[in-house]
Design a protein around this motif. Structure first.
Motif, PDB file in Angstrom:
ATOM      1  N   ASN A 194       0.809  -1.229   0.000  1.00  0.00           N
ATOM      2  CA  ASN A 194       0.000   0.000   0.000  1.00  0.00           C
ATOM      3  C   ASN A 194       0.835   1.268   0.000  1.00  0.00           C
ATOM      4  O   ASN A 194       0.284   2.360  -0.047  1.00  0.00           O
ATOM      5  N   SER A 195       2.139   1.119   0.117  1.00  0.00           N
ATOM      6  CA  SER A 195       2.981   2.309   0.121  1.00  0.00           C
ATOM      7  C   SER A 195       4.007   2.287  -0.997  1.00  0.00           C
ATOM      8  O   SER A 195       4.877   3.133  -1.055  1.00  0.00           O
TER       9      SER A 195
ATOM     10  N   GLN B 265       4.955   1.762  -5.256  1.00  0.00           N
ATOM     11  CA  GLN B 265       4.415   1.792  -6.595  1.00  0.00           C
ATOM     12  C   GLN B 265       4.307   0.375  -7.133  1.00  0.00           C
ATOM     13  O   GLN B 265       4.950  -0.548  -6.673  1.00  0.00           O
ATOM     14  N   ASN B 266       3.508   0.255  -8.111  1.00  0.00           N
ATOM     15  CA  ASN B 266       3.265  -1.050  -8.663  1.00  0.00           C
ATOM     16  C   ASN B 266       4.457  -1.536  -9.484  1.00  0.00           C
ATOM     17  O   ASN B 266       5.189  -0.767 -10.087  1.00  0.00           O
TER      18      ASN B 266
ATOM     19  N   LYS C  22      -1.426   4.030  -7.861  1.00  0.00           N
ATOM     20  CA  LYS C  22      -2.022   4.776  -6.750  1.00  0.00           C
ATOM     21  C   LYS C  22      -2.044   3.883  -5.518  1.00  0.00           C
ATOM     22  O   LYS C  22      -2.600   2.798  -5.533  1.00  0.00           O
ATOM     23  N   ARG C  23      -1.422   4.381  -4.483  1.00  0.00           N
ATOM     24  CA  ARG C  23      -1.374   3.616  -3.248  1.00  0.00           C
ATOM     25  C   ARG C  23      -1.737   4.540  -2.085  1.00  0.00           C
ATOM     26  O   ARG C  23      -1.172   5.635  -1.983  1.00  0.00           O
TER      27      ARG C  23
ATOM     28  N   ARG D  61       1.364   5.750   0.000  1.00  0.00           N
ATOM     29  CA  ARG D  61       2.590   6.223  -0.623  1.00  0.00           C
ATOM     30  C   ARG D  61       3.005   7.549   0.001  1.00  0.00           C
ATOM     31  O   ARG D  61       2.187   8.330   0.460  1.00  0.00           O
TER      32      ARG D  61
ATOM     33  N   MET E   6      -6.283  -3.976  -0.939  1.00  0.00           N
ATOM     34  CA  MET E   6      -5.345  -4.614  -1.851  1.00  0.00           C
ATOM     35  C   MET E   6      -5.483  -6.130  -1.780  1.00  0.00           C
ATOM     36  O   MET E   6      -5.651  -6.700  -0.710  1.00  0.00           O
TER      37      MET E   6
ATOM     38  N   THR F 240      -0.847  -6.317  -8.500  1.00  0.00           N
ATOM     39  CA  THR F 240      -1.718  -5.890  -7.419  1.00  0.00           C
ATOM     40  C   THR F 240      -2.749  -4.926  -7.963  1.00  0.00           C
ATOM     41  O   THR F 240      -2.510  -4.231  -8.938  1.00  0.00           O
TER      42      THR F 240
ATOM     43  N   ALA G  91      -5.719  -2.165  -6.718  1.00  0.00           N
ATOM     44  CA  ALA G  91      -6.531  -1.526  -5.696  1.00  0.00           C
ATOM     45  C   ALA G  91      -7.999  -1.754  -5.996  1.00  0.00           C
ATOM     46  O   ALA G  91      -8.420  -1.748  -7.127  1.00  0.00           O
TER      47      ALA G  91
END
Lengths: 540, 438
Positions: free
Chosen positions: A71-72, A74-75, A93-94, A97, A388, A417, A419
């Protein structure tokens, strides 16, 4: 002999009784012990859930059993590279981040490498007041869903009542909303009035004080997604974030006008300082107008198509240009327009690629061009915190939490992953309050983050497998967290479940008042909380 | 001399006695174990109960902050940060000459002048200059035990013991009655006819009722009216009894109400010593996003969020005051919200703890304390929902209405639901460690 027989019988009876009693007592002790274990686990689970409520472990903590580093970060694509997609790439988008905000509250900064300070424009800051003519429509739509009206059919009986009081071309921006509280004339103009917008293509920043909100919104959007924006804009903010569909022409007179927003209409009739049109008290909320107020006027004289405010009306046309990006001509249409005007409600118009993270749909597709999804936030919709599902989601199936089938199926998503943003519209399943309908309960698990707390999984592998105890050999303790925004309120719903050896479950549900997303991000951004973690909010 | 038979009988008696004794002992042990375990369970649940009590206090403290942003200081206030010029609030309404009075509660030196900045010539005459400047000063001079005297000054503290009143002033029941509403042209003869008709369908009658409700909500402000608990209204100066609407239930009846606690209220049994909250209003340097002491105020490690608007050159001076960040301390326990024994003695409240500091600290050791940091905003928040929507969504049911504030001045063209006249919170953050000041 008889005495011996009786004695033996008595002794046997007594022994049997003693044994039975011992057996019952043993069982009782075992049951009591099990109940104590249940109680102990429930107590621990509640305490852990409350800690989770405040520190958002199940959404942020990189350590087991939470294991939410995803969740923090980048993909990462299949090829192992960080995704370099556009800002509306849902996979980048996390919610946790890192965002580096400017420590300065002065909007007239270069924002070099930073995101504008979200605390600078709290509602009590006069600079954040808006006195333009984009104030909310005091006559709300009849339709509780807050759908866009069809500006080409002002006589449509469905919206006729509302059309009497507002200029047609502005109506989509005036869905709901009380009078505006927002935006101060001191916001000033952008350095280049002909190019006062934020472009996603070159990641440029809008200069000058007028760029405060667009820059803030854009950067929050590209890092945190729409969920992040919901949590950072001041309350009562209406936010129009309009993404230009490249395939369409938004110039006046074209069919795209039905989107309902023509930036050209915002380029005139403005007030740059209170001294120019002192039709309001600089210091009061609500503002005091001594001129004719366009809203509700029965003699509205705006031209039907893309007209300008009539300066003779004596209305303080305070600078929508400073708060809504606008452009002069088609060549200035960049890829992405961010226009944030604090009024009262929020609409989000996204491109087709945003569909991955923007569920929900227009109830009546004919109202907007095809290919546009949107997040609608009215009084009843519920906006869920993204959950996630690492390593579980491949392809389009189950990639988006959808309830409305009219939204349609989108093309595949190939990120590891994904969202799962979600909205739950009140008109789905009858509405009736936060927990008042069956569909909500049915889909709630899809928006809940489940974590098995005991036995501890050091790999986090079984984080989302909370339905059964590990191997069926030990009792387990799981926690389910559901976070959503509803009616402007952050709501956290926690469920603690103890699964006993015999498979029976004990469940406790909690809805505590606790930290919101911003509070949690501030916590995880503190250097002494997790020095090595590149996450949360930082002010420099 | 006893016979052999007698001896044998005596032996049997002894065996039975032993067995009975053994059984009784087993039962006694088991009972003791049960009682002990029950006691242990009850004791083990105490931390959780205190946790719950403390957590409830977050709600209470937030509500207190919201309400006192507007009321409780005499004239209606304009928020913790004045929404007219950004000054330290709450401040009263403007005077006839357009000026904003100083807050009545200010007691730490002179209140900063509104026009503390140099007014530029370009500022039009008659238009208030809104560049409010506030130079920070710690009213307590670094003495934490004295902060409680300076609430709601920045740097001040308030303490709230949450012992429950049996009947607080202005107590209302959860029951609402319908207020009379004006019948207008929207009320058609068909409506009444439909209701009174014996032949009309039930659907028609339901529609008629919906129409009535819609009309009522459109035309009838004060539609739902909360009802007071007390039968008598009472009077502050000469209350007729000690349990009227105005005074609430007091120990001494018929005496003028001089303060919320005088005469003493009647407290609910069993509600004392369970929970409390404290609120500390931060100085601007404590939320400027820099862990740098200003004016001798020791900074906390969580000063990582920049809320205050620091003057570009003058150290300790802040523009458009942002004194809206508070430390909320939530307590589940019996210390009544005192932070230290020094504060207890400074307040002259030692008798509450038998003048025994060890008792106070023993109570403190058994408490659950949570610290939160919140940022208040003057935004009303919420969403707009006209009664029209309620009607047209076919959701004009008690369930929906009950979610809305009762007695709201509803009508079709103006009104709000879930708007907070007392502001909202921009963020709520739990602190993982004890802050330096609370």
């Amino acid at each position: 002999m008889i005495e011996v027989t009786i004695a033996v019988a008595l002794i046997a009876t007594i022994l049997v009784s003693v044994l039975a009693m011992a057996r019952i007592l043993t069982k009782t002790i075992a049951v009591v012990g099990a109940m104590r274990l249940d109680s102990e686990m429930l107590r621990q689970g509640i305490v852990l859930a409350l800690e989770d409520a405040d520190f958002w472990h199940s959404a942020a903590n990189p350590d087991p059993p939470w294991s939410m580093r995803v969740n923090s970060e980048q993909n990462v694509d299949f090829d192992g590279n960080v995704s370099s997609g556009p800002v509306d790439d849902a996979a980048n988008k996390r919610p946790f981040r890192r965002v580096v905000f400017s420590r300065s509250a002065d909007p007239d900064t270069s924002f070099a490498g930073k995101v504008p300070n979200p605390n600078a424009m709290l509602i009590h800051d006069q600079r954040s007041w808006y006195r333009g003519h984009l104030q909310g429509n005091t006559r709300t739509f009849k339709d509780g869903g807050g759908y866009f009206s069809n500006m080409r059919s002002p006589d449509n009986t469905r919206y006729q009542d509302q059309w009497t009081g507002v200029p047609p071309t502005w109506s989509p921006l005036q869905v709901y909303g009380d009078y505006a509280l927002t935006s101060h004339t001191e916001m000033g103009a952008a350095a280049d009035p002909d190019r006062s917008f934020v472009s996603e293509a070159v990641n440029e920043r809008m200069s000058g004080p007028g760029g405060y909100r667009p820059n803030l919104a854009l950067n929050l959007y590209r890092t945190l997604g729409p969920n992040g924006i919901f949590n950072y804009v001041p309350m009562s903010t209406i936010m129009v974030m309009q993404r230009h569909d490249r395939t369409r022409d938004l110039r006046p007179g074209t069919s795209s006008g039905q989107i309902g927003y023509a930036p050209d209409a915002l380029t005139d009739g403005i007030t740059t300082h209170a001294a120019q049109e002192k039709m309001y008290d600089l210091g009061e909320v609500p503002w005091a107008l001594d001129g004719e107020l366009p809203i509700g006027s029965g003699t509205w004289d705006w031209p039907y198509d893309w007209g300008h405010p009539n300066r003779t009306k004596g209305v303080a046309h305070a600078s929508p240009r400073f708060h809504l990006n606008q452009v002069k001509n088609a060549t200035c249409y960049a890829d992405l327009l961010f226009a944030v005007s604090p009024i009262n409600n929020l609409y989000f118009i996204a491109s087709d690629t945003d569909a991955y993270c923007l569920p929900g749909s227009m109830k009546d597709p004919w109202l907007v061009p095809a290919g546009l999804g949107y997040i609608q936030r009215n009084t009843q919709d519920r906006i869920f915190f993204p959950v996630m599902r690492p390593y579980k989601i491949l392809g389009s199936q189950d990639s988006v939490f959808r309830i409305d089938s009219s939204y349609g199926r989108k093309s595949g998503c190939d990120y590891l992953t994904q969202a799962r943003y979600g909205t739950f519209q009140s008109n789905q399943g009858g509405g009736g309050g936060l927990y008042g309908d069956m569909l909500f309960w049915q889909y709630m698990p899809l928006a809940s983050a489940e974590t098995r707390l005991l036995p501890l999984s050091l790999t986090g592998e079984e984080r989302h497998v909370a339905s059964a105890p590990a191997g069926g050999q030990v009792a387990s303790l799981t926690e389910s967290a559901l976070r959503l925004v509803w009616q402007g309120k952050s709501i956290s719903f926690f469920r603690v479940t103890v699964t006993r050896l015999d498979g029976r479950k004990l469940t406790v549900s909690i809805i505590p008042t606790c930290s919101d997303l911003r509070g949690a991000r501030q916590h995880w951004g503190m250097p002494d909380v997790r020095p090595a973690a590149d996450m949360g909010d930082v002010y420099r | 001399m006893r016979s052999i038979r007698e001896k044998a009988r005596s032996g049997r008696r002894g065996s039975a006695l032993l067995m009975v004794t053994g059984l009784v002992a087993i039962l006694a042990v088991m009972a003791a174990v049960f009682i002990l375990r029950t006691r242990e369970d009850a004791q083990a649940a105490q931390p959780l109960l205190r946790e719950a009590q403390a957590r409830i206090m977050l709600d209470a403290a937030c509500m207190y902050l919201l309400e006192t942003s507007r009321i409780g200081w005499g004239a209606p206030g304009h928020g913790w940060v004045d929404n007219r010029n950004g000054s330290v609030g709450p401040r009263p309404p403007r005077l006839a000459n357009g000026s904003i009075p100083e807050p009545t509660w200010w007691r730490a030196g002179a209140y900063p002048a509104d026009d503390s900045e140099a007014i530029p010539p370009s500022n039009p005459p008659g238009v208030p200059w809104d560049e409010y400047g506030y130079t920070q000063s710690d009213p307590a001079g670094g003495n934490d035990a004295a902060r409680i005297k300076y609430w709601p000054h920045p740097g001040g503290v308030c303490r709230s013991d949450m012992t429950r009143w049996v009947q607080p002033p202005y107590a209302c029941t959860a029951h609402y009655t319908l207020s009379p509403f004006k019948v207008t042209a929207d009320w058609t003869s068909n409506t009444g006819a439909s209701l009174s008709s014996s032949t009309a369908s039930s659907t028609s009658k339901i529609d008629s009722v919906k129409l009535m409700l819609s009309n009522a909500l459109r035309q009838g402000p004060m539609f739902l009216d909360p009802q007071p608990v007390a039968d008598r209204r009472g009077d502050l100066l000469a209350p007729s009894a000690g349990d009227d609407f105005v005074s609430g239930k007091r120990v001494t009846t018929g005496v003028a109400i001089r303060s919320p606690l005088s005469p003493l209220p009647v407290y609910a049994p069993g509600s004392a010593g369970r929970s409390w909250f404290r609120i500390y209003r931060e100085l601007p340097s404590e939320h400027d996003g820099q862990n740098i002491p200003v004016g001798g105020v020791v900074e906390s490690t969580f000063d990582t969020v920049a809320v205050s608007d620091a003057h570009p050159t003058a150290v300790g001076k802040y523009l458009r005051s942002s004194e809206c960040v508070f430390i909320i301390t939530c307590g589940g326990g019996a210390t009544q919200g005192f932070r230290s024994w020094a504060e207890v003695t400074a307040e002259g409240s030692g008798q509450l703890f038998g003048n025994d500091p060890s008792l106070f600290y023993q109570m403190r050791s058994q408490e659950r304390i949570l610290w939160f940091r919140v940022c208040w905003s003057g935004s009303p928040g919420g969403s707009y929902l006209s009664i029209q929507d309620v009607h047209d969504q076919d959701s004009s049911t008690p369930s929906l209405l009950n979610q809305s504030p009762a007695n709201t001045n509803w009508n079709a063209s103006r009104g709000g639901v879930n708007k907070h006249a007392f502001g909202t919170f921009s963020w709520i953050q739990r602190l993982a460690a004890e802050p330096p000041r609370w």
